[in-house]
Design a protein around this motif. Structure first.
Motif, short mmCIF file in Angstrom:
data_model
loop_
_atom_site.label_atom_id
_atom_site.label_comp_id
_atom_site.label_asym_id
_atom_site.label_seq_id
_atom_site.Cartn_x
_atom_site.Cartn_y
_atom_site.Cartn_z
N PHE A 168 13.25 -7.24 -0.25
CA PHE A 168 12.15 -8.13 0.12
C PHE A 168 11.40 -8.61 -1.12
O PHE A 168 11.35 -7.91 -2.14
N VAL A 169 10.79 -9.78 -0.98
CA VAL A 169 9.82 -10.27 -1.98
C VAL A 169 8.53 -10.52 -1.21
O VAL A 169 8.51 -11.28 -0.23
N ALA A 170 7.47 -9.86 -1.65
CA ALA A 170 6.17 -10.00 -0.99
C ALA A 170 5.51 -11.31 -1.42
O ALA A 170 5.86 -11.91 -2.44
N ALA B 198 2.33 -9.95 3.49
CA ALA B 198 3.49 -10.66 4.04
C ALA B 198 4.65 -10.54 3.05
O ALA B 198 4.46 -10.53 1.83
N ALA B 199 5.87 -10.43 3.60
CA ALA B 199 7.04 -10.28 2.75
C ALA B 199 8.24 -10.98 3.39
O ALA B 199 8.37 -11.01 4.62
N GLN B 200 9.11 -11.54 2.53
CA GLN B 200 10.29 -12.24 3.01
C GLN B 200 11.53 -11.41 2.72
O GLN B 200 11.74 -10.94 1.60
N MET C 180 -2.77 2.66 4.84
CA MET C 180 -1.56 1.89 5.05
C MET C 180 -1.03 1.42 3.69
O MET C 180 -1.75 0.81 2.92
N PRO C 181 0.25 1.69 3.40
CA PRO C 181 0.83 1.21 2.15
C PRO C 181 0.85 -0.32 2.10
O PRO C 181 0.99 -0.98 3.12
N LYS C 182 0.72 -0.84 0.90
CA LYS C 182 0.67 -2.28 0.72
C LYS C 182 2.01 -2.94 1.08
O LYS C 182 2.05 -3.99 1.70
N TYR C 183 3.13 -2.30 0.66
CA TYR C 183 4.46 -2.85 0.90
C TYR C 183 5.25 -1.83 1.72
O TYR C 183 5.71 -0.82 1.18
N GLN C 184 5.42 -2.11 2.99
CA GLN C 184 6.14 -1.16 3.84
C GLN C 184 6.80 -1.89 5.00
O GLN C 184 6.15 -2.68 5.68
N ILE C 185 8.07 -1.59 5.20
CA ILE C 185 8.86 -2.19 6.27
C ILE C 185 9.52 -1.06 7.05
O ILE C 185 10.04 -0.12 6.45
N SER C 186 9.50 -1.13 8.38
CA SER C 186 10.24 -0.15 9.17
C SER C 186 11.42 -0.85 9.82
O SER C 186 11.36 -2.04 10.15
N CYS C 187 12.51 -0.10 9.97
CA CYS C 187 13.74 -0.63 10.55
C CYS C 187 14.19 0.30 11.66
O CYS C 187 14.36 1.50 11.44
N ASP C 188 14.36 -0.25 12.85
CA ASP C 188 14.89 0.51 13.99
C ASP C 188 16.20 -0.13 14.40
O ASP C 188 16.29 -1.36 14.50
N VAL C 189 17.22 0.71 14.66
CA VAL C 189 18.54 0.21 15.01
C VAL C 189 19.02 0.84 16.31
O VAL C 189 18.91 2.05 16.50
N GLY D 76 4.47 -11.71 -4.90
CA GLY D 76 5.51 -11.65 -5.93
C GLY D 76 6.15 -10.28 -6.12
O GLY D 76 7.17 -10.16 -6.80
N GLU D 77 5.58 -9.24 -5.53
CA GLU D 77 6.14 -7.88 -5.66
C GLU D 77 7.51 -7.84 -4.98
O GLU D 77 7.70 -8.37 -3.89
N ARG D 78 8.46 -7.19 -5.65
CA ARG D 78 9.81 -7.02 -5.10
C ARG D 78 9.98 -5.57 -4.68
O ARG D 78 9.57 -4.67 -5.41
#
Length: 135
Positions: free
Chosen positions: A100-102, A41-43, A1-10, A105-107
């Motif tokens: 996003f900012v994790a 976690a990411a914002q 699993m990638p450390k920074y990953q977001i999925s978007c469904d529309v 601190g990762e962007r």
């Protein structure tokens, strides 16, 4: 699993009650589900949309958060919201990205896949169209 990953469904759908085809106004709503599929976690900080009608007229929309929120998503958590757009043609497309900012601190950016806005969509039993996503 990638450390920074977001999925978007529309899921988009046409709004005939907010449209005036004789005046070249076509209203659409879309519901977006954003899920943190990564390990941290990411914002969500901001959004960038590219909206195009069938004539190639494009519009870019940038801004902080989504519908007044900047959700913090822990791994596995989702945030869902609805918004809308208007076109001058009965069909068009939208795509974009979220910034996003994790927690560490990762962007990073998360792509929003292109999807079709189509006033000719057949509405389902719940009144929503059968949104198409372009890959």
């Amino acid at each position: 699993m990638p450390k920074y990953q977001i999925s978007c469904d529309v899921l988009p759908h046409y709004l005939p009650e907010q449209s005036a085809p004789e005046e070249e106004v076509y209203g659409f709503a879309y519901t977006v589900t954003i899920t943190n599929t990564g390990e941290v976690a990411a914002q969500l900080i901001s959004r960038h949309w590219v909206i195009s009608d069938a004539r190639g007229h494009g519009e870019e929309v940038k801004g902080l958060g989504v519908v007044g929120h900047q959700p913090l998503l822990k791994p596995g958590e989702s945030f869902q919201y609805s918004s809308g757009s208007r076109l001058r043609t009965p069909t068009g497309t939208m795509h974009g990205s979220y910034f996003f900012v994790a927690e560490d601190g990762e962007r990073f950016e998360a792509a929003i896949p292109m999807f079709v806005l189509d006033a000719g969509q057949a509405a389902g039993p719940d009144g929503a169209g059968s949104g198409r996503v372009l890959h």
